[in-house]
Design a protein around this motif. Structure first.
Motif, PDB file in Angstrom:
ATOM      1  N   ALA A   8       0.865  -1.080   0.077  1.00 61.34           N
ATOM      2  CA  ALA A   8      -0.085  -0.049  -0.046  1.00 61.34           C
ATOM      3  C   ALA A   8       0.806   1.239   0.082  1.00 61.34           C
ATOM      4  CB  ALA A   8      -0.909   0.203   1.063  1.00 61.34           C
ATOM      5  N   THR A   9       1.966   1.239   0.766  1.00 62.36           N
ATOM      6  CA  THR A   9       2.924   2.431   0.853  1.00 62.36           C
ATOM      7  C   THR A   9       3.768   2.811  -0.618  1.00 62.36           C
ATOM      8  OG1 THR A   9       3.148   2.020   3.228  1.00 62.36           O
ATOM      9  CG2 THR A   9       4.773   3.462   2.084  1.00 62.36           C
ATOM     10  N   GLU A  10       4.223   1.353  -0.930  1.00 57.97           N
ATOM     11  CA  GLU A  10       4.825   1.868  -2.078  1.00 57.97           C
ATOM     12  C   GLU A  10       4.324   2.200  -3.345  1.00 57.97           C
ATOM     13  OE1 GLU A  10       8.316   1.064  -3.004  1.00 57.97           O
ATOM     14  OE2 GLU A  10       8.767   0.740  -0.673  1.00 57.97           O
ATOM     15  N   PHE A  11       2.767   1.821  -3.493  1.00 57.63           N
ATOM     16  CA  PHE A  11       2.156   2.132  -4.339  1.00 57.63           C
ATOM     17  C   PHE A  11       1.093   3.500  -4.355  1.00 57.63           C
ATOM     18  CE2 PHE A  11      -0.879   1.268  -7.995  1.00 57.63           C
ATOM     19  CZ  PHE A  11       0.147   1.168  -9.104  1.00 57.63           C
ATOM     20  N   ALA A  12       1.241   4.033  -3.144  1.00 59.12           N
ATOM     21  CA  ALA A  12       0.398   4.957  -2.980  1.00 59.12           C
ATOM     22  C   ALA A  12       0.439   6.508  -3.740  1.00 59.12           C
ATOM     23  CB  ALA A  12       0.611   5.484  -1.379  1.00 59.12           C
ATOM     24  N   ALA A  13       1.681   6.571  -4.216  1.00 57.72           N
ATOM     25  CA  ALA A  13       1.789   7.574  -5.006  1.00 57.72           C
ATOM     26  C   ALA A  13       1.125   7.601  -6.619  1.00 57.72           C
ATOM     27  CB  ALA A  13       3.386   7.798  -5.377  1.00 57.72           C
ATOM     28  N   PHE A  14       0.687   6.390  -6.909  1.00 58.77           N
ATOM     29  CA  PHE A  14       0.076   6.247  -8.202  1.00 58.77           C
ATOM     30  C   PHE A  14      -1.328   5.818  -8.010  1.00 58.77           C
ATOM     31  CE2 PHE A  14       4.651   4.821  -8.465  1.00 58.77           C
ATOM     32  CZ  PHE A  14       4.873   5.795  -9.371  1.00 58.77           C
ATOM     33  N   GLU A  21      -8.407  -5.530  -3.118  1.00 57.29           N
ATOM     34  CA  GLU A  21      -7.092  -5.396  -3.866  1.00 57.29           C
ATOM     35  C   GLU A  21      -6.023  -6.027  -3.190  1.00 57.29           C
ATOM     36  OE1 GLU A  21      -8.181  -2.329  -7.510  1.00 57.29           O
ATOM     37  OE2 GLU A  21      -7.101  -1.669  -5.372  1.00 57.29           O
ATOM     38  N   LEU A  22      -5.750  -5.320  -1.956  1.00 54.74           N
ATOM     39  CA  LEU A  22      -4.768  -5.660  -0.947  1.00 54.74           C
ATOM     40  C   LEU A  22      -4.833  -7.076  -0.578  1.00 54.74           C
ATOM     41  CD1 LEU A  22      -4.431  -2.339   0.722  1.00 54.74           C
ATOM     42  CD2 LEU A  22      -2.831  -3.164  -0.661  1.00 54.74           C
ATOM     43  N   SER A  23      -6.198  -7.396  -0.165  1.00 53.05           N
ATOM     44  CA  SER A  23      -6.240  -8.832   0.372  1.00 53.05           C
ATOM     45  C   SER A  23      -6.013  -9.875  -0.946  1.00 53.05           C
ATOM     46  CB  SER A  23      -7.651  -8.972   0.627  1.00 53.05           C
ATOM     47  OG  SER A  23      -7.947  -8.280   1.729  1.00 53.05           O
ATOM     48  N   ALA A  24      -6.529  -9.490  -2.017  1.00 58.00           N
ATOM     49  CA  ALA A  24      -6.162 -10.444  -3.023  1.00 58.00           C
ATOM     50  C   ALA A  24      -4.505 -10.857  -3.336  1.00 58.00           C
ATOM     51  CB  ALA A  24      -6.755 -10.069  -4.151  1.00 58.00           C
ATOM     52  N   ALA A  51       7.219  -6.744  -3.052  1.00 55.56           N
ATOM     53  CA  ALA A  51       6.210  -5.721  -3.153  1.00 55.56           C
ATOM     54  C   ALA A  51       6.575  -4.835  -4.279  1.00 55.56           C
ATOM     55  CB  ALA A  51       5.846  -5.091  -2.051  1.00 55.56           C
ATOM     56  N   ARG A  52       7.750  -4.408  -4.432  1.00 57.70           N
ATOM     57  CA  ARG A  52       8.278  -3.415  -5.355  1.00 57.70           C
ATOM     58  C   ARG A  52       8.449  -3.887  -6.930  1.00 57.70           C
ATOM     59  NH1 ARG A  52      13.353  -1.049  -1.865  1.00 57.70           N
ATOM     60  NH2 ARG A  52      11.930   0.392  -0.553  1.00 57.70           N
ATOM     61  N   PHE A  53       9.276  -5.236  -6.899  1.00 60.64           N
ATOM     62  CA  PHE A  53       9.544  -5.693  -8.054  1.00 60.64           C
ATOM     63  C   PHE A  53       8.594  -6.766  -8.715  1.00 60.64           C
ATOM     64  CE2 PHE A  53      13.615  -4.662  -6.281  1.00 60.64           C
ATOM     65  CZ  PHE A  53      13.854  -3.721  -7.178  1.00 60.64           C
ATOM     66  N   HIS A  54       7.904  -7.428  -7.941  1.00 60.70           N
ATOM     67  CA  HIS A  54       6.691  -8.259  -8.676  1.00 60.70           C
ATOM     68  C   HIS A  54       5.097  -7.357  -8.374  1.00 60.70           C
ATOM     69  CE1 HIS A  54       9.385 -11.652  -8.361  1.00 60.70           C
ATOM     70  NE2 HIS A  54       9.156 -11.955  -7.176  1.00 60.70           N
ATOM     71  N   TYR A  55       5.020  -7.005  -7.386  1.00 56.14           N
ATOM     72  CA  TYR A  55       3.718  -6.549  -7.377  1.00 56.14           C
ATOM     73  C   TYR A  55       3.590  -4.826  -8.152  1.00 56.14           C
ATOM     74  CZ  TYR A  55       2.607 -10.593  -5.148  1.00 56.14           C
ATOM     75  OH  TYR A  55       2.498 -12.040  -4.709  1.00 56.14           O
ATOM     76  N   PHE A  60       1.763  -1.000 -11.748  1.00 60.51           N
ATOM     77  CA  PHE A  60       2.125   0.537 -12.634  1.00 60.51           C
ATOM     78  C   PHE A  60       1.834  -0.099 -14.115  1.00 60.51           C
ATOM     79  CE2 PHE A  60       5.144   2.785 -14.942  1.00 60.51           C
ATOM     80  CZ  PHE A  60       4.825   4.051 -14.579  1.00 60.51           C
ATOM     81  N   LEU A  61       2.333  -1.283 -14.611  1.00 62.33           N
ATOM     82  CA  LEU A  61       1.882  -1.465 -16.115  1.00 62.33           C
ATOM     83  C   LEU A  61       0.302  -1.530 -16.145  1.00 62.33           C
ATOM     84  CD1 LEU A  61       3.231  -4.829 -17.969  1.00 62.33           C
ATOM     85  CD2 LEU A  61       0.927  -3.824 -18.131  1.00 62.33           C
ATOM     86  N   ALA A  62      -0.430  -2.044 -15.352  1.00 61.88           N
ATOM     87  CA  ALA A  62      -1.738  -2.052 -15.294  1.00 61.88           C
ATOM     88  C   ALA A  62      -2.332  -0.636 -15.584  1.00 61.88           C
ATOM     89  CB  ALA A  62      -2.533  -2.805 -14.354  1.00 61.88           C
ATOM     90  N   LEU A  63      -1.653   0.310 -14.819  1.00 67.12           N
ATOM     91  CA  LEU A  63      -2.071   1.818 -14.913  1.00 67.12           C
ATOM     92  C   LEU A  63      -1.783   2.271 -16.374  1.00 67.12           C
ATOM     93  CD1 LEU A  63      -0.748   3.494 -11.783  1.00 67.12           C
ATOM     94  CD2 LEU A  63      -3.300   3.283 -12.470  1.00 67.12           C
ATOM     95  N   ARG A  64      -1.101   1.722 -17.241  1.00 65.58           N
ATOM     96  CA  ARG A  64      -0.454   2.203 -18.399  1.00 65.58           C
ATOM     97  C   ARG A  64      -1.345   1.529 -19.499  1.00 65.58           C
ATOM     98  NH1 ARG A  64       1.348   5.586 -15.250  1.00 65.58           N
ATOM     99  NH2 ARG A  64       3.230   6.468 -15.299  1.00 65.58           N
ATOM    100  N   LEU A  65      -1.982   0.576 -19.282  1.00 63.23           N
ATOM    101  CA  LEU A  65      -2.841  -0.251 -20.240  1.00 63.23           C
ATOM    102  C   LEU A  65      -3.972   0.661 -20.582  1.00 63.23           C
ATOM    103  CD1 LEU A  65      -2.808  -3.672 -19.131  1.00 63.23           C
ATOM    104  CD2 LEU A  65      -1.559  -2.950 -21.078  1.00 63.23           C
ATOM    105  N   PRO A  66      -4.700   0.938 -21.798  1.00 67.10           N
ATOM    106  CA  PRO A  66      -5.781   1.786 -22.261  1.00 67.10           C
ATOM    107  C   PRO A  66      -7.024   1.238 -21.313  1.00 67.10           C
ATOM    108  CG  PRO A  66      -4.620   0.730 -24.054  1.00 67.10           C
ATOM    109  CD  PRO A  66      -4.205   0.028 -23.201  1.00 67.10           C
TER     110      PRO A  66
END
Length: 183
Positions: A8-14, A21-24, A51-55, A60-66
């Motif tokens: 949650a902390t690592e991705f919060a900026a995005f 989502e966190l539970s899954a 958390a950083r490299f896998h998730y 981040f990629l999911a955010l960039r998809l149309p």
């Protein structure tokens, strides 16, 4: 700090991740750790690094998809990256996890049995006749993805100088190529 808090902390900026989502994603990480003791799924098991490299990179990629409902193939899915986080983050998309290693494919089936928008194709990508809007991958070289012709568009998480830099690690980037209409 727990894996959930780290993620949650690592991705919060995005984007703020929902409890669902966190539970899954936490459930996937815990299953990954258990299975990794018997099947070599990943060398990264530290919660912060995972958390950083896998998730986070996958999200981040999911955010960039149309936007919209896309069909996505994750080629060489392995432990489910980037496909599983994408499927969690983008439930409107259908995600096919393509993995030729049968033991990894069994793990993927177990990890996604509650996910209605994911299916596992336990075969080589060259033997998949289906077509998708996007191909995503972390484990396949760009030139090999282009030769597959599974989709007009692809997104590759990689190490190098090509593409959009990722905030988690030196020289990590997202390369996206659109060769057609893939929404």
């Amino acid at each position: 700090m727990s894996f959930r808090q780290i993620l949650a902390t690592e991705f919060a900026a995005f984007r703020v991740l929902s409890e669902q989502e966190l539970s899954a994603l936490e459930a996937h990480f815990e299953l990954l750790l258990r299975w990794n003791q018997k099947v070599n799924l990943t060398r990264i098991t530290d919660p912060v690094e995972a958390a950083r490299f896998h998730y986070c990179e996958s999200l981040f990629l999911a955010l960039r998809l149309p936007p919209g409902s896309l069909s996505i193939a994750d080629v060489g899915s392995g432990a489910g990256f980037p496909g599983i986080p994408i499927a969690v983050f983008r439930p409107e998309c259908s995600v096919a996890l393509i993995e030729s290693d049968q033991r990894k494919a069994i793990f993927l089936r177990e990890a996604t049995r509650e996910m209605k928008n994911v299916r596992v194709l336990a075969r080589r990508a060259e033997h998949v006749a289906e077509r998708f809007d996007w191909v995503v991958s972390r484990a396949v070289a760009q030139k090999d993805l282009l030769h597959l012709r599974l989709a007009p568009n692809f997104a590759l998480l990689t190490v190098g100088d090509v593409g959009e830099p990722l905030p988690w690690g030196e020289k990590r980037c997202l390369e996206m190529v659109s060769r057609g209409t893939g929404r």
